[in-house]
Design a protein around this motif. Structure first.
Motif, short mmCIF file in Angstrom:
data_model
loop_
_atom_site.label_atom_id
_atom_site.label_comp_id
_atom_site.label_asym_id
_atom_site.label_seq_id
_atom_site.Cartn_x
_atom_site.Cartn_y
_atom_site.Cartn_z
N SER A 246 34.46 9.33 76.47
CA SER A 246 33.46 9.05 77.41
C SER A 246 32.32 8.07 77.14
O SER A 246 31.41 7.87 78.25
CB SER A 246 32.94 10.54 77.96
N ASN A 247 32.43 7.58 76.00
CA ASN A 247 31.40 6.82 75.72
C ASN A 247 31.53 5.47 75.12
O ASN A 247 30.78 4.67 74.55
CB ASN A 247 30.56 7.56 74.47
N LYS A 248 32.85 4.95 75.61
CA LYS A 248 33.41 3.54 75.48
C LYS A 248 33.83 3.02 73.94
O LYS A 248 34.25 2.14 73.63
CB LYS A 248 32.29 2.49 75.87
N VAL A 249 33.54 4.08 73.13
CA VAL A 249 34.12 4.06 71.68
C VAL A 249 35.62 4.30 71.85
O VAL A 249 36.14 5.02 72.59
CB VAL A 249 33.72 5.15 70.88
N PRO B 13 34.31 11.69 67.82
CA PRO B 13 33.50 10.08 68.00
C PRO B 13 33.76 9.66 69.61
O PRO B 13 32.64 8.97 69.94
CB PRO B 13 34.36 9.39 67.13
N TRP C 45 40.70 15.98 67.87
CA TRP C 45 39.50 16.15 67.29
C TRP C 45 38.69 15.07 67.52
O TRP C 45 37.42 14.87 67.69
CB TRP C 45 39.60 16.50 65.88
N ALA D 112 40.74 2.20 68.02
CA ALA D 112 40.97 1.13 67.11
C ALA D 112 39.55 0.66 66.58
O ALA D 112 39.66 -0.06 65.42
CB ALA D 112 41.49 0.03 67.89
N GLN D 113 38.54 1.29 66.89
CA GLN D 113 37.26 0.74 66.27
C GLN D 113 37.09 1.65 64.79
O GLN D 113 36.65 0.57 63.98
CB GLN D 113 35.86 1.28 66.89
N CYS D 114 37.73 2.49 64.61
CA CYS D 114 37.68 2.88 63.20
C CYS D 114 39.23 2.93 62.41
O CYS D 114 39.42 3.14 61.22
CB CYS D 114 37.54 4.35 63.06
N GLU E 49 33.73 11.42 72.21
CA GLU E 49 32.88 12.39 73.29
C GLU E 49 33.67 12.62 74.51
O GLU E 49 33.13 12.55 75.47
CB GLU E 49 31.33 11.65 73.54
#
Ligand SMILES: [Fe+2]
Ligand SMILES: [Fe+2]
Lengths: 356, 129
Positions: free
Chosen positions: B51-54, B95, B90, B57-59, B97
């Protein structure tokens, strides 16, 4: 309204962490101030805008903690460097929001290094309004500092490939995106660097700040600068050169000739070592003792910031790691390279440092 | 008894036996897998998964640091042995959300197909930390 919120954030965070600040961070001032000074290094906050006035809380918190802890240092660091990737997609909203958090640093001089996430939307125009020039040098207590913009790439990729600035930014923002392009300092800046160093005597300590490593580690994730060899050749004649870089979101260190390399942690999130991508092979400098593998259940694990001590022209990095034991990577004069003060010998390493 | 009758009926209707398949079948099945893994890569970089655009692949560039070969394994934070899809949930919940996916949701299957594909050639190591 803005000031009120900022003060509130600062006060709340300071109160929360004052009791848990590691004793190792309370420095005793050196006998000769000029030969021993510290600066703080905060990097890779990746402030991410959701919409309206909403930002990803997790990443805000990483930067807020670094600012609050830096403010608690006594004696104060001489200045603060921000190592790049303040924003995630280079927008004004993200840069303003990140800069506002950074402006909570209590009167400490702040300088910036440009990251690719700050650059590829408007080619660094708005960042320049906040931080100043993209590359520059300054002198402090007998040390010559150079800040490079190492995240440039081929003109064709930057200017001709993409139909919009937003598309260009999002293509460069994906670390593992095969549509990305290798970082480089570029010929014009290398000429500037050579000229900048021309009148500096060879025994003056030199500290270079770049966003990407000025060494070739793993091209697939741009842990890489394409013209690193040429930049190293310009730095090679100096007795003591230290290159400090962000971008990799992990602990790395290396020694090439007279040049010591140290990376810094991100406040936003950690990145895997390239060796843990099974298809990449191993590329991390062998002398690096890795950071601990991140605990996925702890949002702030394997993130942090650095207090950097400059002495005898070499640097020691004290990594303040939220939710993790702190690390210190110091210059070892006997071995002539940076080493971890607790974990360097293989027998001293702990299981979480085993990445696969 | 019922199974036997169905088997007889299939034989009578001229369909092939269960263990007979051709190179063309193998190729088609591989393509099916590749398509699902490609869908998984899309989801892995899709700002709408949470829900927060994260995005994942960022992590986890190239799915690294997900260790699919080590599941099932004990997760001290859960206090029990867990599967990869539980850890994916999880990450979606925290992360990112976002809303958890069911274990058999096609998107959850696609995410796992992609993660495993990036880990091709790594020996199984269930339980490993
Ligand atoms: Fe970064
Ligand atoms: Fe970066």
């Amino acid at each position: 309204m803005t000031m009120k919120r900022r003060n509130f954030i600062r006060r709340a965070t300071t109160t929360a962490i004052a009791g848990v600040l590691p004793v190792s961070l309370i420095r005793i001032a050196g006998a000769q101030e000029s030969a021993d000074f510290t600066f703080a290094y905060i990097s890779d906050s990746h402030i991410q805008h959701i919409e309206g006035n909403r930002f990803v809380r997790n990443f805000d918190r990483g930067l807020i903690s670094a600012v609050a802890e830096t403010n608690l240092m006594n004696p104060k660091p001489d200045f603060v460097m921000f190592g790049g990737d303040l924003a995630q997609l280079g927008t004004r909203e993200e840069l303003d929001h990140g800069f506002e958090i950074l402006s909570g640093l209590n009167g400490l001089p702040l300088r910036g290094v440009l990251g690719e996430h700050d650059y590829y939307l408007d080619l660094g125009d708005y960042w320049r309004q906040l931080f100043g020039e993209h590359y520059y040098s300054f002198d402090h207590k007998g040390v010559h500092f150079v800040v490079l913009n190492s995240i440039l790439t081929f003109d064709d990729w930057t200017f001709n490939r993409w139909e919009s600035a937003e598309r260009r930014m999002s293509e460069m923002a994906g670390l593992d995106n095969p549509n990305g392009s290798p970082f480089m300092v570029g010929e014009a800046q290398r000429r500037w660097l050579a000229a900048d160093l021309q009148n500096i005597s060879r025994d003056t300590p030199v500290v270079v700040f770049s966003h990407s490593p000025i060494q070739k580690i793993y091209k697939g994730w741009n842990f890489w600068t394409d013209d690193a060899d040429q930049v190293q050749a310009i730095l090679a004649p100096f007795d003591r050169v230290n290159v400090i870089y962000g971008h990799v979101h992990q602990i790395q260190y290396n020694q090439i000739g007279n040049i010591a390399f140290n990376s810094v942690m991100a406040t936003a999130w950690p990145w895997p070592y390239p060796s843990s991508y099974a298809k990449s092979g191993s590329h991390v400098p062998v002398m690096t003792v890795p950071m601990n593998r991140a605990d996925p259940f702890s949002a702030r694990d394997a993130t942090g910031w650095q207090l950097i001590n400059v002495h005898t022209g070499r640097v020691d990095l004290e990594y303040t790691l939220y939710d993790n034991s702190n690390r210190t990577v110091s210059w070892n004069g006997a071995s002539g390279r940076p080493e971890d003060t607790s974990y360097q010998a293989p027998a001293l390493r702990v299981p979480p440092q085993n990445h696969y | 008894m019922k199974i036997l009758l169905i088997g007889m009926a299939l034989l009578a209707s001229g369909l092939v036996m269960g263990d007979e398949f051709t190179a063309a079948d193998v190729e088609r099945w591989q393509q099916q897998y590749e398509q699902v893994a490609a869908r998984g890569r899309q989801l892995f970089t899709d700002p709408a998964l949470g829900s927060n655009k994260v995005v994942c692949a960022q992590c986890h560039p190239n799915g690294a640091n997900t260790h699919p070969e080590t599941y099932p394994k004990f997760q001290k934070q859960l206090g029990r042995v867990a599967m990869l899809w539980e850890m994916i949930n999880w990450c979606i919940r925290n992360p990112l959300e976002g809303e958890e996916l069911a274990a058999d949701d096609p998107d959850m299957i696609a995410l796992q197909a992609y993660i495993h594909k990036e880990r091709e050639g790594v020996p199984l190591a269930p339980g490993k930390h």
